[in-house]
Write a protein that holds these residues in place. Structure first.
Motif, PDB file in Angstrom:
ATOM      1  N   GLU A   4     -52.101  35.714 -59.306  1.00  0.00           N
ATOM      2  CA  GLU A   4     -53.214  34.774 -59.150  1.00  0.00           C
ATOM      3  C   GLU A   4     -54.225  34.960 -60.263  1.00  0.00           C
ATOM      4  N   ILE A   5     -54.577  36.189 -60.577  1.00  0.00           N
ATOM      5  CA  ILE A   5     -55.550  36.461 -61.619  1.00  0.00           C
ATOM      6  C   ILE A   5     -55.042  35.993 -62.974  1.00  0.00           C
ATOM      7  N   ARG A   6     -53.758  36.196 -63.231  1.00  0.00           N
ATOM      8  CA  ARG A   6     -53.216  35.940 -64.552  1.00  0.00           C
ATOM      9  C   ARG A   6     -53.345  34.479 -64.989  1.00  0.00           C
ATOM     10  N   LYS A   7     -53.557  33.564 -64.082  1.00  0.00           N
ATOM     11  CA  LYS A   7     -53.666  32.153 -64.423  1.00  0.00           C
ATOM     12  C   LYS A   7     -55.113  31.725 -64.631  1.00  0.00           C
ATOM     13  N   MET A   8     -56.045  32.660 -64.610  1.00  0.00           N
ATOM     14  CA  MET A   8     -57.444  32.276 -64.498  1.00  0.00           C
ATOM     15  C   MET A   8     -58.300  32.604 -65.708  1.00  0.00           C
ATOM     16  N   ILE A   9     -57.713  32.922 -66.868  1.00  0.00           N
ATOM     17  CA  ILE A   9     -58.470  33.151 -68.086  1.00  0.00           C
ATOM     18  C   ILE A   9     -58.664  31.822 -68.796  1.00  0.00           C
ATOM     19  N   LEU A  10     -59.915  31.484 -69.083  1.00  0.00           N
ATOM     20  CA  LEU A  10     -60.230  30.175 -69.640  1.00  0.00           C
ATOM     21  C   LEU A  10     -60.668  30.240 -71.099  1.00  0.00           C
ATOM     22  N   GLY A  11     -60.845  31.436 -71.644  1.00  0.00           N
ATOM     23  CA  GLY A  11     -61.291  31.568 -73.026  1.00  0.00           C
ATOM     24  C   GLY A  11     -62.562  32.386 -73.120  1.00  0.00           C
ATOM     25  N   HIS A  12     -63.303  32.197 -74.222  1.00  0.00           N
ATOM     26  CA  HIS A  12     -64.579  32.883 -74.383  1.00  0.00           C
ATOM     27  C   HIS A  12     -65.641  32.224 -73.498  1.00  0.00           C
ATOM     28  N   HIS A  13     -66.579  33.029 -73.015  1.00  0.00           N
ATOM     29  CA  HIS A  13     -67.737  32.476 -72.313  1.00  0.00           C
ATOM     30  C   HIS A  13     -68.951  32.486 -73.239  1.00  0.00           C
ATOM     31  N   GLN A 199     -54.285  34.851 -77.693  1.00  0.00           N
ATOM     32  CA  GLN A 199     -54.891  33.602 -77.256  1.00  0.00           C
ATOM     33  C   GLN A 199     -54.978  33.565 -75.735  1.00  0.00           C
ATOM     34  N   ALA A 200     -56.146  33.153 -75.234  1.00  0.00           N
ATOM     35  CA  ALA A 200     -56.322  33.002 -73.789  1.00  0.00           C
ATOM     36  C   ALA A 200     -55.552  31.797 -73.285  1.00  0.00           C
ATOM     37  N   VAL A 201     -55.574  30.729 -74.070  1.00  0.00           N
ATOM     38  CA  VAL A 201     -54.827  29.507 -73.759  1.00  0.00           C
ATOM     39  C   VAL A 201     -53.843  29.303 -74.903  1.00  0.00           C
ATOM     40  N   ASN A 202     -52.573  29.341 -74.615  1.00  0.00           N
ATOM     41  CA  ASN A 202     -51.549  29.342 -75.652  1.00  0.00           C
ATOM     42  C   ASN A 202     -51.695  28.139 -76.578  1.00  0.00           C
ATOM     43  N   GLY A 203     -51.786  28.414 -77.880  1.00  0.00           N
ATOM     44  CA  GLY A 203     -51.883  27.367 -78.874  1.00  0.00           C
ATOM     45  C   GLY A 203     -53.295  26.910 -79.185  1.00  0.00           C
ATOM     46  N   GLU A 204     -54.297  27.438 -78.472  1.00  0.00           N
ATOM     47  CA  GLU A 204     -55.680  26.984 -78.658  1.00  0.00           C
ATOM     48  C   GLU A 204     -56.540  28.085 -79.292  1.00  0.00           C
ATOM     49  N   VAL A 205     -57.397  27.684 -80.226  1.00  0.00           N
ATOM     50  CA  VAL A 205     -58.211  28.631 -80.973  1.00  0.00           C
ATOM     51  C   VAL A 205     -59.476  29.007 -80.205  1.00  0.00           C
ATOM     52  N   PHE A 206     -59.910  28.166 -79.242  1.00  0.00           N
ATOM     53  CA  PHE A 206     -61.196  28.416 -78.587  1.00  0.00           C
ATOM     54  C   PHE A 206     -61.204  29.659 -77.697  1.00  0.00           C
ATOM     55  N   GLY A 207     -60.075  30.263 -77.468  1.00  0.00           N
ATOM     56  CA  GLY A 207     -60.035  31.522 -76.729  1.00  0.00           C
ATOM     57  C   GLY A 207     -59.321  32.613 -77.492  1.00  0.00           C
ATOM     58  N   GLU A 208     -59.309  32.530 -78.818  1.00  0.00           N
ATOM     59  CA  GLU A 208     -58.509  33.426 -79.650  1.00  0.00           C
ATOM     60  C   GLU A 208     -59.269  34.702 -80.010  1.00  0.00           C
ATOM     61  N   ILE A 209     -58.552  35.820 -79.989  1.00  0.00           N
ATOM     62  CA  ILE A 209     -59.094  37.116 -80.409  1.00  0.00           C
ATOM     63  C   ILE A 209     -58.193  37.680 -81.502  1.00  0.00           C
ATOM     64  N   VAL A 210     -58.793  38.067 -82.614  1.00  0.00           N
ATOM     65  CA  VAL A 210     -58.074  38.681 -83.732  1.00  0.00           C
ATOM     66  C   VAL A 210     -58.416  40.163 -83.745  1.00  0.00           C
ATOM     67  N   ILE A 211     -57.394  41.009 -83.596  1.00  0.00           N
ATOM     68  CA  ILE A 211     -57.595  42.463 -83.576  1.00  0.00           C
ATOM     69  C   ILE A 211     -57.117  43.043 -84.897  1.00  0.00           C
ATOM     70  N   LYS A 212     -57.971  43.831 -85.544  1.00  0.00           N
ATOM     71  CA  LYS A 212     -57.596  44.488 -86.794  1.00  0.00           C
ATOM     72  C   LYS A 212     -57.726  45.996 -86.627  1.00  0.00           C
ATOM     73  N   GLN A 213     -56.713  46.726 -87.103  1.00  0.00           N
ATOM     74  CA  GLN A 213     -56.727  48.186 -87.004  1.00  0.00           C
ATOM     75  C   GLN A 213     -57.393  48.764 -88.244  1.00  0.00           C
TER      76      GLN A 213
END
Length: 321
Positions: A4-13, A199-213
């Motif tokens: 149930e939780i896994r379907k509920m990420i909408l992006g950045h707030h 990506q929070a929503v597959n294919g969409e940039v409005f919820g995207e996080i870029v991680i750099k090491q």
């Protein structure tokens, strides 16, 4: 419960930063970037400091940039284990050309048009060194609830739409990747030895996080540094999220009532701060749409301290750069 939780990420707030100067901050984000100042409030944990919010017409989730004003704060010492850049979406490649000219006009530090995380991009910094990048949304969808502010100084065809890719720099790429996947079910769309994109929503940039090491010293925060990224979740019941975070071994604040929304704060293994936020009631809880950002708004539990709080704040319009 996990399904149930896994379907509920909408992006950045929203995303929250530090500023030393409320007046110049307001000038830059409102009068140069063309964002609406949608809320003037205070840090609820320390009401001696302003908390300013900028965004679209009503500060819709996913458009909100917020700043804690600390006049005595020093400079940021850049490093790792920090949120290091904010992406802002603009409608087109032509918008990037417009912004390159506009940033030059106002003597804003910026680079050339390039690419970032696969998107046409224009990197720049605010007056306090906060790193930002304009990203070509290139016709992709945006959340239905985003509402344009028609009084912006920026023409409609070039206005900032909302938040895009958020960059986080960490020593341990694996640990933050597992957290984003296992707790929030972000989709991994790129993975190399030193970088990952989620990506929070597959294919969409409005919820995207870029991680750099990046190895090295941890960033020391100051003016222009980023305090936390808030992740938007569906619904109003955050208790199940708190249970899930604690079950995974993280310490959290528990659910905190921020009046405009409810929140949970926690740090990942790299000590990067995240907030989980539910929608509503939003910034119109104590203001009409027309009044947003024009007066000092306080949550009800601080209202009886208004005189004291106002006496300790310099009116934003009186701040000098």
């Amino acid at each position: 419960m996990n399904g149930e939780i896994r379907k509920m990420i909408l992006g950045h707030h929203h995303i929250s930063m530090y500023t030393r100067n409320a007046g110049s901050n307001n000038h830059f984000y409102n009068e140069i970037l063309g964002l609406r100042r949608v809320k003037v409030s205070v840090n609820q944990d320390d009401p001696t400091m302003y908390h300013l919010f900028y965004g679209d017409l009503i500060g819709s989730p996913g458009t909100e940039l917020s700043f804690f004003e600390i006049p005595t704060i020093g400079s940021t010492h850049r490093g790792t284990n920090a949120i290091t850049q904010i992406g802002l979406l603009v409608p087109s490649f032509e918008s990037l050309l417009y912004w390159k000219e506009r940033l030059s006009q106002f003597n804003v530090k910026h680079g050339e048009i390039t690419t970032y995380a696969g998107h046409d991009a224009l990197h720049f910094e605010d007056p306090e060194g906060l790193r930002l990048v304009l990203l070509n949304n290139n016709g992709r969808s945006i959340p239905d609830e985003w509402q344009a502010w028609t009084d912006s100084v920026v023409p409609e065809e070039n206005r900032i739409l909302g938040m895009g890719s958020i960059e986080i720099t960490v020593r341990s790429l694996d640990s933050i990747s597992k957290m984003l996947e296992n707790i929030f079910n972000y989709t991994n769309v790129l993975r190399t030895e030193k970088e990952a994109i989620y990506q929070a929503v597959n294919g969409e940039v409005f919820g995207e996080i870029v991680i750099k090491q990046l190895d090295g010293p941890r960033e020391r925060p100051g003016k222009g540094s980023i305090h936390h990224l808030a992740i938007r979740v569906e619904g109003t019941d955050l208790q199940k999220w708190d249970n899930k975070i604690k079950a995974a071994g993280y310490r959290s604040t528990g659910v905190v009532d921020r009046y405009y929304f409810n929140s949970i704060y926690f740090r990942d293994e790299n000590r990067v701060m995240f907030e989980i936020v539910s929608d509503g009631p939003g910034f119109t809880a104590d203001s009409t749409v027309a009044e947003l950002g024009t007066k000092l708004d306080l949550p009800p539990f601080l209202e009886d301290r208004r005189a004291e709080i106002e006496a300790n704040l310099i009116p934003i319009e009186e701040w000098k750069s």
